[in-house]
Design a protein around this motif. Structure first.
Motif, PDB file in Angstrom:
ATOM      1  N   GLY A 143      50.284  54.222  16.133  1.00 44.98           N
ATOM      2  CA  GLY A 143      49.069  54.073  15.335  1.00 44.98           C
ATOM      3  C   GLY A 143      49.334  53.332  14.040  1.00 44.98           C
ATOM      4  N   LEU A 174      47.899  49.727  12.722  1.00 48.19           N
ATOM      5  CA  LEU A 174      47.308  49.571  11.394  1.00 48.19           C
ATOM      6  C   LEU A 174      47.944  48.401  10.647  1.00 48.19           C
ATOM      7  N   VAL A 196      40.266  51.932   8.089  1.00 44.35           N
ATOM      8  CA  VAL A 196      40.900  52.375   9.332  1.00 44.35           C
ATOM      9  C   VAL A 196      41.349  53.817   9.153  1.00 44.35           C
ATOM     10  N   HIS A 197      41.085  54.648  10.175  1.00 42.27           N
ATOM     11  CA  HIS A 197      41.565  56.021  10.201  1.00 42.27           C
ATOM     12  C   HIS A 197      42.592  56.132  11.323  1.00 42.27           C
ATOM     13  N   VAL A 198      43.812  56.555  10.980  1.00 42.33           N
ATOM     14  CA  VAL A 198      44.883  56.727  11.962  1.00 42.33           C
ATOM     15  C   VAL A 198      45.203  58.212  12.061  1.00 42.33           C
ATOM     16  N   HIS A 202      45.065  58.511  17.656  1.00 42.37           N
ATOM     17  CA  HIS A 202      43.776  57.828  17.636  1.00 42.37           C
ATOM     18  C   HIS A 202      43.721  56.850  16.458  1.00 42.37           C
ATOM     19  N   VAL A 203      43.218  55.659  16.695  1.00 42.60           N
ATOM     20  CA  VAL A 203      43.012  54.670  15.630  1.00 42.60           C
ATOM     21  C   VAL A 203      41.554  54.215  15.703  1.00 42.60           C
ATOM     22  N   THR A 204      40.800  54.446  14.636  1.00 45.87           N
ATOM     23  CA  THR A 204      39.401  54.022  14.592  1.00 45.87           C
ATOM     24  C   THR A 204      39.184  53.136  13.375  1.00 45.87           C
ATOM     25  N   ARG A 205      38.375  52.090  13.579  1.00 46.39           N
ATOM     26  CA  ARG A 205      38.153  51.091  12.526  1.00 46.39           C
ATOM     27  C   ARG A 205      36.677  50.968  12.227  1.00 46.39           C
TER      28      ARG A 205
END
Length: 475
Positions: A133, A137, A256-258, A264-267
Protein backbone atom coordinates in the motif's frame (compact mmCIF):
# COMPACT_ATOMS: atom_id res chain seq x y z
CA UNK A 1 31.71 -8.30 -3.07
CA UNK A 2 32.04 -10.67 -6.03
CA UNK A 3 28.75 -10.65 -7.99
CA UNK A 4 29.72 -13.93 -9.68
CA UNK A 5 29.35 -16.01 -6.53
CA UNK A 6 26.72 -16.34 -3.81
CA UNK A 7 26.85 -13.79 -1.00
CA UNK A 8 27.95 -15.47 2.23
CA UNK A 9 25.42 -14.39 4.88
CA UNK A 10 25.54 -14.80 8.66
CA UNK A 11 22.96 -13.93 11.32
CA UNK A 12 24.03 -12.26 14.56
CA UNK A 13 21.19 -12.80 17.01
CA UNK A 14 18.94 -15.87 17.17
CA UNK A 15 15.77 -14.35 18.64
CA UNK A 16 12.17 -14.22 17.44
CA UNK A 17 12.75 -12.37 14.14
CA UNK A 18 15.63 -14.62 13.02
CA UNK A 19 13.29 -17.37 11.79
CA UNK A 20 11.59 -14.89 9.44
CA UNK A 21 14.91 -13.71 8.01
CA UNK A 22 16.07 -17.25 7.41
CA UNK A 23 12.81 -18.33 5.80
CA UNK A 24 13.20 -15.49 3.29
CA UNK A 25 16.94 -15.92 2.74
CA UNK A 26 16.43 -19.59 1.84
CA UNK A 27 14.20 -18.50 -1.06
CA UNK A 28 16.49 -15.68 -2.22
CA UNK A 29 18.74 -16.30 -5.22
CA UNK A 30 22.44 -15.48 -4.89
CA UNK A 31 22.80 -15.86 -1.12
CA UNK A 32 24.16 -18.64 1.08
CA UNK A 33 23.57 -18.64 4.84
CA UNK A 34 26.81 -19.90 6.38
CA UNK A 35 26.48 -19.30 10.15
CA UNK A 36 24.45 -18.09 13.10
CA UNK A 37 25.83 -16.29 16.15
CA UNK A 38 24.30 -15.59 19.54
CA UNK A 39 25.67 -15.13 23.06
CA UNK A 40 23.19 -17.86 24.04
CA UNK A 41 24.89 -20.82 22.42
CA UNK A 42 21.92 -23.10 22.95
CA UNK A 43 19.61 -20.70 21.14
CA UNK A 44 22.08 -20.32 18.26
CA UNK A 45 22.44 -24.10 17.97
CA UNK A 46 18.67 -24.58 17.97
CA UNK A 47 18.17 -22.01 15.21
CA UNK A 48 20.96 -23.54 13.12
CA UNK A 49 19.46 -26.99 13.55
CA UNK A 50 15.95 -25.87 12.54
CA UNK A 51 17.20 -24.25 9.34
CA UNK A 52 20.04 -26.62 8.41
CA UNK A 53 22.74 -24.00 8.86
CA UNK A 54 26.18 -25.62 9.03
CA UNK A 55 27.81 -23.58 11.81
CA UNK A 56 26.91 -21.58 14.90
CA UNK A 57 29.02 -19.44 17.23
CA UNK A 58 28.79 -17.78 20.64
CA UNK A 59 30.54 -14.54 19.69
CA UNK A 60 30.64 -12.15 16.75
CA UNK A 61 34.44 -12.20 16.60
CA UNK A 62 34.55 -15.99 16.30
CA UNK A 63 31.79 -15.94 13.67
CA UNK A 64 33.69 -13.43 11.53
CA UNK A 65 37.01 -15.25 11.88
CA UNK A 66 35.78 -18.76 11.11
CA UNK A 67 32.70 -18.33 8.89
CA UNK A 68 34.05 -15.36 6.88
CA UNK A 69 30.67 -13.86 5.85
CA UNK A 70 30.34 -11.09 3.27
CA UNK A 71 27.23 -9.71 4.99
CA UNK A 72 25.67 -10.12 8.43
CA UNK A 73 22.06 -9.55 9.45
CA UNK A 74 22.20 -7.95 12.92
CA UNK A 75 19.17 -9.07 14.95
CA UNK A 76 20.28 -8.27 18.50
CA UNK A 77 18.41 -5.86 20.83
CA UNK A 78 18.48 -2.20 19.65
CA UNK A 79 20.90 -0.97 22.32
CA UNK A 80 23.51 -3.36 20.87
CA UNK A 81 22.99 -2.42 17.21
CA UNK A 82 25.71 0.23 17.08
CA UNK A 83 28.43 -1.80 18.82
CA UNK A 84 27.79 -5.03 16.90
CA UNK A 85 27.50 -3.23 13.54
CA UNK A 86 30.71 -1.31 14.25
CA UNK A 87 32.57 -4.56 15.03
CA UNK A 88 31.36 -6.13 11.79
CA UNK A 89 32.12 -3.11 9.60
CA UNK A 90 35.60 -2.80 11.10
CA UNK A 91 36.15 -6.46 10.18
CA UNK A 92 35.13 -5.79 6.57
CA UNK A 93 31.63 -7.30 6.76
CA UNK A 94 28.59 -5.55 5.28
CA UNK A 95 25.65 -5.04 7.65
CA UNK A 96 21.87 -5.31 7.44
CA UNK A 97 20.37 -4.10 10.72
CA UNK A 98 16.96 -4.67 12.16
CA UNK A 99 15.33 -1.32 12.93
CA UNK A 100 16.28 1.07 14.41
CA UNK A 101 19.81 1.62 13.11
CA UNK A 102 20.85 2.72 16.63
CA UNK A 103 19.38 4.33 19.72
CA UNK A 104 21.33 7.58 19.34
CA UNK A 105 21.75 9.75 16.24
CA UNK A 106 25.46 10.19 16.94
CA UNK A 107 26.00 6.41 16.87
CA UNK A 108 23.97 6.07 13.67
CA UNK A 109 25.95 8.88 12.04
CA UNK A 110 29.21 7.17 12.98
CA UNK A 111 28.01 3.91 11.39
CA UNK A 112 27.08 5.68 8.15
CA UNK A 113 30.52 7.29 7.98
CA UNK A 114 32.32 4.02 8.80
CA UNK A 115 30.41 2.12 6.08
CA UNK A 116 31.25 4.87 3.59
CA UNK A 117 34.94 4.79 4.53
CA UNK A 118 35.08 0.99 4.28
CA UNK A 119 32.96 0.97 1.08
CA UNK A 120 30.62 -1.60 2.62
CA UNK A 121 26.83 -1.93 2.33
CA UNK A 122 24.88 -0.70 5.37
CA UNK A 123 21.12 -1.24 5.36
CA UNK A 124 18.27 -1.12 7.85
CA UNK A 125 15.14 -3.26 7.76
CA UNK A 126 12.49 -0.57 7.55
CA UNK A 127 10.05 -3.04 6.05
CA UNK A 128 7.01 -0.76 6.24
CA UNK A 129 8.49 1.32 3.41
CA UNK A 130 8.05 -1.83 1.26
CA UNK A 131 4.41 -2.35 2.29
CA UNK A 132 2.44 -2.76 -0.99
CA UNK A 133 0.00 0.00 0.00
CA UNK A 134 2.83 2.41 0.77
CA UNK A 135 4.57 1.52 -2.49
CA UNK A 136 1.33 2.35 -4.35
CA UNK A 137 1.06 5.64 -2.45
CA UNK A 138 4.63 6.64 -3.33
CA UNK A 139 3.93 5.90 -6.99
CA UNK A 140 0.95 8.29 -6.93
CA UNK A 141 3.06 10.97 -5.24
CA UNK A 142 5.92 10.56 -7.73
CA UNK A 143 3.47 10.80 -10.63
CA UNK A 144 2.16 14.09 -9.24
CA UNK A 145 -1.38 12.72 -8.78
CA UNK A 146 -1.81 14.42 -5.37
CA UNK A 147 0.03 17.64 -6.08
CA UNK A 148 2.11 19.06 -3.26
CA UNK A 149 1.59 17.17 0.03
CA UNK A 150 0.26 19.44 2.75
CA UNK A 151 -0.10 17.05 5.67
CA UNK A 152 0.05 13.36 6.61
CA UNK A 153 -1.94 11.68 9.38
CA UNK A 154 -0.40 8.44 10.62
CA UNK A 155 -1.80 6.00 13.17
CA UNK A 156 -0.28 2.90 14.76
CA UNK A 157 -2.65 1.40 17.34
CA UNK A 158 -1.83 -2.24 18.03
CA UNK A 159 -1.72 -4.92 20.71
CA UNK A 160 1.75 -6.02 21.80
CA UNK A 161 2.34 -9.71 22.42
CA UNK A 162 4.97 -8.79 25.05
CA UNK A 163 2.32 -6.82 26.94
CA UNK A 164 -0.14 -9.70 26.72
CA UNK A 165 2.44 -12.24 27.92
CA UNK A 166 3.91 -9.80 30.49
CA UNK A 167 7.39 -10.25 29.04
CA UNK A 168 8.66 -7.04 30.62
CA UNK A 169 12.27 -8.16 30.29
CA UNK A 170 12.05 -7.10 26.63
CA UNK A 171 14.21 -4.12 25.69
CA UNK A 172 11.21 -1.94 24.84
CA UNK A 173 10.19 -1.82 28.53
CA UNK A 174 13.59 -0.96 30.05
CA UNK A 175 12.86 2.78 29.89
CA UNK A 176 9.57 4.57 29.11
CA UNK A 177 11.13 6.02 25.93
CA UNK A 178 12.29 2.74 24.36
CA UNK A 179 8.86 1.97 22.92
CA UNK A 180 9.29 4.89 20.50
CA UNK A 181 12.54 3.46 19.10
CA UNK A 182 10.99 -0.01 18.97
CA UNK A 183 7.65 0.83 17.31
CA UNK A 184 7.55 4.41 15.99
CA UNK A 185 10.35 3.64 13.53
CA UNK A 186 7.73 1.96 11.30
CA UNK A 187 5.54 5.03 10.63
CA UNK A 188 8.49 7.46 10.91
CA UNK A 189 10.36 5.66 8.13
CA UNK A 190 7.34 6.24 5.89
CA UNK A 191 7.06 9.90 6.87
CA UNK A 192 10.75 10.50 6.14
CA UNK A 193 10.36 8.99 2.66
CA UNK A 194 7.26 11.07 1.94
CA UNK A 195 8.26 14.38 3.51
CA UNK A 196 12.04 14.35 3.92
CA UNK A 197 14.07 14.89 7.09
CA UNK A 198 12.27 15.90 10.28
CA UNK A 199 13.05 19.47 11.35
CA UNK A 200 10.99 19.67 14.53
CA UNK A 201 8.93 17.30 16.67
CA UNK A 202 6.74 17.73 19.73
CA UNK A 203 5.74 14.61 21.65
CA UNK A 204 2.87 14.37 24.14
CA UNK A 205 2.68 10.97 25.86
CA UNK A 206 -0.14 9.72 28.07
CA UNK A 207 0.72 9.57 31.77
CA UNK A 208 3.02 6.66 32.55
CA UNK A 209 1.54 3.53 34.08
CA UNK A 210 3.45 0.99 36.15
CA UNK A 211 3.21 -2.38 34.45
CA UNK A 212 5.27 -4.12 37.12
CA UNK A 213 7.51 -2.90 39.94
CA UNK A 214 9.88 -0.39 38.37
CA UNK A 215 8.50 -0.83 34.82
CA UNK A 216 6.93 2.48 33.69
CA UNK A 217 5.21 2.65 30.31
CA UNK A 218 3.45 5.30 28.18
CA UNK A 219 0.76 3.42 26.26
CA UNK A 220 -0.16 6.38 24.01
CA UNK A 221 1.94 9.02 22.27
CA UNK A 222 0.94 11.97 20.07
CA UNK A 223 3.65 13.44 17.86
CA UNK A 224 3.41 16.69 15.88
CA UNK A 225 6.14 16.78 13.22
CA UNK A 226 7.49 19.36 10.82
CA UNK A 227 9.43 17.84 7.93
CA UNK A 228 11.38 19.39 5.08
CA UNK A 229 8.44 19.05 2.66
CA UNK A 230 5.36 19.12 4.90
CA UNK A 231 3.85 18.47 8.30
CA UNK A 232 2.57 15.29 9.94
CA UNK A 233 0.67 14.01 12.96
CA UNK A 234 1.46 10.59 14.40
CA UNK A 235 -0.62 8.69 16.96
CA UNK A 236 0.93 5.68 18.73
CA UNK A 237 -1.22 3.45 20.92
CA UNK A 238 -0.25 0.11 22.44
CA UNK A 239 -2.08 -2.75 24.11
CA UNK A 240 -5.39 -2.20 22.33
CA UNK A 241 -7.62 -5.17 21.49
CA UNK A 242 -8.72 -3.60 18.19
CA UNK A 243 -5.77 -2.93 15.91
CA UNK A 244 -5.62 -0.01 13.48
CA UNK A 245 -2.75 1.26 11.34
CA UNK A 246 -3.13 3.72 8.49
CA UNK A 247 -1.77 6.71 6.57
CA UNK A 248 -3.93 9.56 5.34
CA UNK A 249 -2.12 11.86 2.93
CA UNK A 250 -3.62 15.25 2.08
CA UNK A 251 -2.35 16.85 -1.11
CA UNK A 252 -3.39 19.99 -2.95
CA UNK A 253 -4.97 17.90 -5.74
CA UNK A 254 -6.36 14.96 -3.79
CA UNK A 255 -5.93 12.59 -0.86
CA UNK A 256 -5.09 8.92 -0.31
CA UNK A 257 -5.99 6.62 2.58
CA UNK A 258 -3.75 3.57 3.03
CA UNK A 259 -5.02 0.88 5.42
CA UNK A 260 -1.73 -0.74 6.40
CA UNK A 261 -3.35 -3.67 8.22
CA UNK A 262 -5.77 -4.73 5.49
CA UNK A 263 -3.94 -3.52 2.40
CA UNK A 264 -6.68 -1.19 1.18
CA UNK A 265 -5.72 1.94 -0.79
CA UNK A 266 -8.45 4.48 -1.58
CA UNK A 267 -7.99 7.77 -3.42
CA UNK A 268 -10.13 10.90 -3.53
CA UNK A 269 -9.58 13.59 -6.15
CA UNK A 270 -11.19 16.62 -7.68
CA UNK A 271 -13.01 15.97 -10.96
CA UNK A 272 -14.16 18.53 -13.54
CA UNK A 273 -17.80 17.82 -12.60
CA UNK A 274 -20.10 19.57 -10.08
CA UNK A 275 -19.60 18.79 -6.39
CA UNK A 276 -22.46 16.26 -6.11
CA UNK A 277 -21.05 14.24 -9.05
CA UNK A 278 -17.56 14.63 -7.65
CA UNK A 279 -18.68 13.09 -4.34
CA UNK A 280 -20.56 10.31 -6.12
CA UNK A 281 -17.53 9.42 -8.23
CA UNK A 282 -15.11 9.34 -5.30
CA UNK A 283 -17.46 7.28 -3.12
CA UNK A 284 -18.05 4.77 -5.91
CA UNK A 285 -14.36 4.50 -6.78
CA UNK A 286 -13.48 4.02 -3.11
CA UNK A 287 -16.11 1.30 -2.68
CA UNK A 288 -14.86 -0.49 -5.80
CA UNK A 289 -11.25 -0.36 -4.56
CA UNK A 290 -12.23 -1.74 -1.13
CA UNK A 291 -14.28 -4.55 -2.69
CA UNK A 292 -11.38 -5.54 -4.95
CA UNK A 293 -8.89 -5.50 -2.07
CA UNK A 294 -11.18 -7.64 0.09
CA UNK A 295 -11.51 -10.32 -2.60
CA UNK A 296 -7.76 -10.23 -3.31
CA UNK A 297 -6.94 -10.65 0.39
CA UNK A 298 -9.36 -13.57 0.69
CA UNK A 299 -7.93 -15.38 -2.35
CA UNK A 300 -4.34 -14.80 -1.19
CA UNK A 301 -5.17 -16.17 2.25
CA UNK A 302 -6.76 -19.32 0.86
CA UNK A 303 -3.95 -19.98 -1.62
CA UNK A 304 -1.28 -19.37 1.03
CA UNK A 305 -3.04 -21.65 3.51
CA UNK A 306 -3.21 -24.41 0.88
CA UNK A 307 0.52 -23.87 0.14
CA UNK A 308 -0.32 -22.99 -3.46
CA UNK A 309 1.62 -19.72 -3.22
CA UNK A 310 4.17 -18.14 -0.92
CA UNK A 311 3.00 -16.37 2.23
CA UNK A 312 1.14 -13.18 1.38
CA UNK A 313 0.52 -11.53 4.76
CA UNK A 314 1.59 -7.90 4.58
CA UNK A 315 4.29 -8.14 7.26
CA UNK A 316 6.00 -10.99 5.43
CA UNK A 317 5.64 -9.34 2.02
CA UNK A 318 7.27 -6.13 3.28
CA UNK A 319 10.07 -7.99 5.07
CA UNK A 320 10.79 -10.13 2.01
CA UNK A 321 10.99 -7.06 -0.23
CA UNK A 322 13.22 -5.24 2.26
CA UNK A 323 15.71 -8.11 2.50
CA UNK A 324 15.69 -8.68 -1.27
CA UNK A 325 16.32 -4.98 -1.95
CA UNK A 326 19.29 -4.89 0.41
CA UNK A 327 20.95 -7.93 -1.13
CA UNK A 328 20.36 -6.66 -4.67
CA UNK A 329 22.11 -3.41 -3.70
CA UNK A 330 24.89 -5.24 -1.84
CA UNK A 331 25.67 -7.22 -5.01
CA UNK A 332 25.87 -4.00 -7.00
CA UNK A 333 22.65 -4.36 -8.91
CA UNK A 334 20.55 -1.56 -7.41
CA UNK A 335 20.55 1.57 -5.26
CA UNK A 336 20.17 0.85 -1.56
CA UNK A 337 16.63 1.69 -0.40
CA UNK A 338 15.94 2.98 2.13
CA UNK A 339 19.29 4.71 2.26
CA UNK A 340 21.43 4.74 5.37
CA UNK A 341 20.87 8.51 5.49
CA UNK A 342 17.09 7.99 5.70
CA UNK A 343 17.55 5.42 8.47
CA UNK A 344 19.69 7.95 10.32
CA UNK A 345 16.90 10.54 10.03
CA UNK A 346 14.46 8.10 11.64
CA UNK A 347 16.79 7.64 14.62
CA UNK A 348 17.23 11.41 14.93
CA UNK A 349 13.45 11.88 14.94
CA UNK A 350 12.98 9.23 17.66
CA UNK A 351 15.72 10.85 19.72
CA UNK A 352 14.17 14.31 19.38
CA UNK A 353 10.70 12.98 20.28
CA UNK A 354 11.87 11.24 23.43
CA UNK A 355 14.46 13.74 24.70
CA UNK A 356 11.96 16.29 25.97
CA UNK A 357 9.76 13.57 27.46
CA UNK A 358 12.72 12.07 29.29
CA UNK A 359 13.56 15.48 30.75
CA UNK A 360 9.97 16.23 31.75
CA UNK A 361 9.03 12.82 33.12
CA UNK A 362 8.74 13.29 36.86
CA UNK A 363 10.57 10.40 38.50
CA UNK A 364 8.52 8.54 41.03
CA UNK A 365 9.39 5.63 43.30
CA UNK A 366 8.43 2.25 41.98
CA UNK A 367 6.21 0.02 44.05
CA UNK A 368 7.99 -2.65 46.02
CA UNK A 369 8.98 -5.77 44.14
CA UNK A 370 7.37 -8.98 45.36
CA UNK A 371 9.51 -10.95 47.76
CA UNK A 372 10.85 -14.41 47.09
CA UNK A 373 11.57 -16.46 50.20
CA UNK A 374 15.24 -17.29 50.76
CA UNK A 375 14.10 -20.41 52.62
CA UNK A 376 10.58 -21.55 51.83
CA UNK A 377 8.44 -22.81 54.67
CA UNK A 378 6.93 -26.29 54.47
CA UNK A 379 3.86 -26.76 52.30
CA UNK A 380 0.58 -27.99 53.73
CA UNK A 381 -2.24 -30.06 52.34
CA UNK A 382 -4.02 -26.82 51.41
CA UNK A 383 -1.14 -25.65 49.19
CA UNK A 384 -1.34 -25.95 45.41
CA UNK A 385 1.63 -25.21 43.16
CA UNK A 386 0.90 -23.32 39.93
CA UNK A 387 3.62 -23.32 37.29
CA UNK A 388 3.43 -20.52 34.73
CA UNK A 389 1.49 -18.54 37.32
CA UNK A 390 2.30 -15.16 35.73
CA UNK A 391 0.57 -16.09 32.47
CA UNK A 392 -3.05 -15.48 31.49
CA UNK A 393 -4.31 -18.88 32.65
CA UNK A 394 -2.00 -18.92 35.66
CA UNK A 395 -3.29 -15.60 37.00
CA UNK A 396 -6.92 -16.70 36.72
CA UNK A 397 -6.19 -20.11 38.21
CA UNK A 398 -4.44 -18.46 41.17
CA UNK A 399 -7.48 -16.26 41.81
CA UNK A 400 -9.86 -19.23 41.72
CA UNK A 401 -7.68 -21.23 44.11
CA UNK A 402 -7.46 -18.36 46.59
CA UNK A 403 -11.23 -17.86 46.43
CA UNK A 404 -11.74 -21.53 47.25
CA UNK A 405 -9.59 -21.22 50.36
CA UNK A 406 -6.40 -22.72 49.02
CA UNK A 407 -2.91 -21.29 49.34
CA UNK A 408 -0.82 -20.97 46.18
CA UNK A 409 2.88 -21.55 45.64
CA UNK A 410 3.52 -19.75 42.33
CA UNK A 411 6.52 -20.80 40.23
CA UNK A 412 7.50 -17.95 37.88
CA UNK A 413 10.60 -17.22 35.83
CA UNK A 414 10.85 -13.54 36.76
CA UNK A 415 9.31 -12.74 40.17
CA UNK A 416 10.32 -9.07 39.83
CA UNK A 417 7.69 -8.72 37.09
CA UNK A 418 4.98 -10.67 38.89
CA UNK A 419 1.50 -9.22 38.21
CA UNK A 420 -0.69 -7.77 40.95
CA UNK A 421 -2.74 -10.99 41.08
CA UNK A 422 0.31 -12.77 42.51
CA UNK A 423 1.27 -10.04 44.97
CA UNK A 424 -1.37 -10.80 47.58
CA UNK A 425 -1.87 -12.73 50.79
CA UNK A 426 -1.99 -16.47 50.29
CA UNK A 427 0.57 -16.52 47.44
CA UNK A 428 4.22 -17.51 47.91
CA UNK A 429 6.46 -16.77 44.93
CA UNK A 430 9.19 -19.14 43.81
CA UNK A 431 11.75 -18.13 41.18
CA UNK A 432 12.55 -20.76 38.60
CA UNK A 433 11.70 -22.62 35.44
CA UNK A 434 9.35 -25.60 35.29
CA UNK A 435 12.09 -27.50 33.43
CA UNK A 436 14.51 -27.09 36.35
CA UNK A 437 14.16 -30.07 38.75
CA UNK A 438 15.75 -28.15 41.64
CA UNK A 439 13.30 -25.24 41.32
CA UNK A 440 10.32 -27.58 40.95
CA UNK A 441 11.39 -29.68 43.95
CA UNK A 442 11.71 -26.55 46.09
CA UNK A 443 8.26 -25.26 45.13
CA UNK A 444 6.35 -28.54 45.26
CA UNK A 445 7.78 -30.30 48.32
CA UNK A 446 4.84 -31.24 50.55
CA UNK A 447 2.17 -29.58 48.39
CA UNK A 448 -1.17 -31.26 47.69
CA UNK A 449 -1.18 -30.85 43.91
CA UNK A 450 0.41 -29.08 40.95
CA UNK A 451 -1.42 -27.24 38.18
CA UNK A 452 1.13 -27.26 35.34
CA UNK A 453 0.48 -24.26 33.08
CA UNK A 454 4.05 -23.30 32.15
CA UNK A 455 4.90 -23.36 28.47
CA UNK A 456 7.65 -22.17 26.14
CA UNK A 457 7.61 -18.76 24.53
CA UNK A 458 7.92 -18.49 20.77
CA UNK A 459 6.18 -19.48 17.57
CA UNK A 460 7.44 -23.07 17.22
CA UNK A 461 4.55 -25.41 18.18
CA UNK A 462 6.91 -28.36 18.61
CA UNK A 463 8.95 -26.40 21.12
CA UNK A 464 5.81 -25.45 23.08
CA UNK A 465 4.61 -29.07 23.24
CA UNK A 466 8.06 -30.39 24.15
CA UNK A 467 8.38 -27.85 26.94
CA UNK A 468 5.02 -28.76 28.45
CA UNK A 469 5.76 -32.49 28.27
CA UNK A 470 9.22 -32.12 29.80
CA UNK A 471 7.79 -29.88 32.51
CA UNK A 472 5.12 -32.48 33.33
CA UNK A 473 7.81 -35.16 33.59
CA UNK A 474 9.85 -32.99 35.96
CA UNK A 475 6.80 -32.47 38.19
Amino acid sequence: MDPNRATRVALVGAGFIADFHLEILKRLDGVEVVAVGDVDGGRAAGLARRHDIPRWFGSTAELVEKAKPDVAHVLVPPDLHASVARELLEAGVGVFLEKPMATAAADARALVELARTKNLPLGVNQNQTFHPGFVALKRLVEQGKLGKIDHVFSCLSVPLRQLQSRDFSHWMFRTPQNIVFEQATHPLSQLVQLLGPCRDVTAVPAPAVELAPGVLFHDRWQLALTHERGTATLLLSFGRDFAESFLRVLGQDGSVHVDLLRGHVTRSRKTPWPDFADQFWNAGAGAWALRGAAWRNAFDYVLSTLKLKERSDLFYVGLRASIAAFHAAARGGATLQPSAAEALEVVACCEAATAAVARNDAPRPASAAPTVPAVAGPATSDDVVVTGAAGFLGRHMTGRLLTSGRRVRALVRRPQFAPAELRRDGVTLFAGDALDPVAVERATAGAAAVVHLATAAGSDPAQVVASMVRGARVV
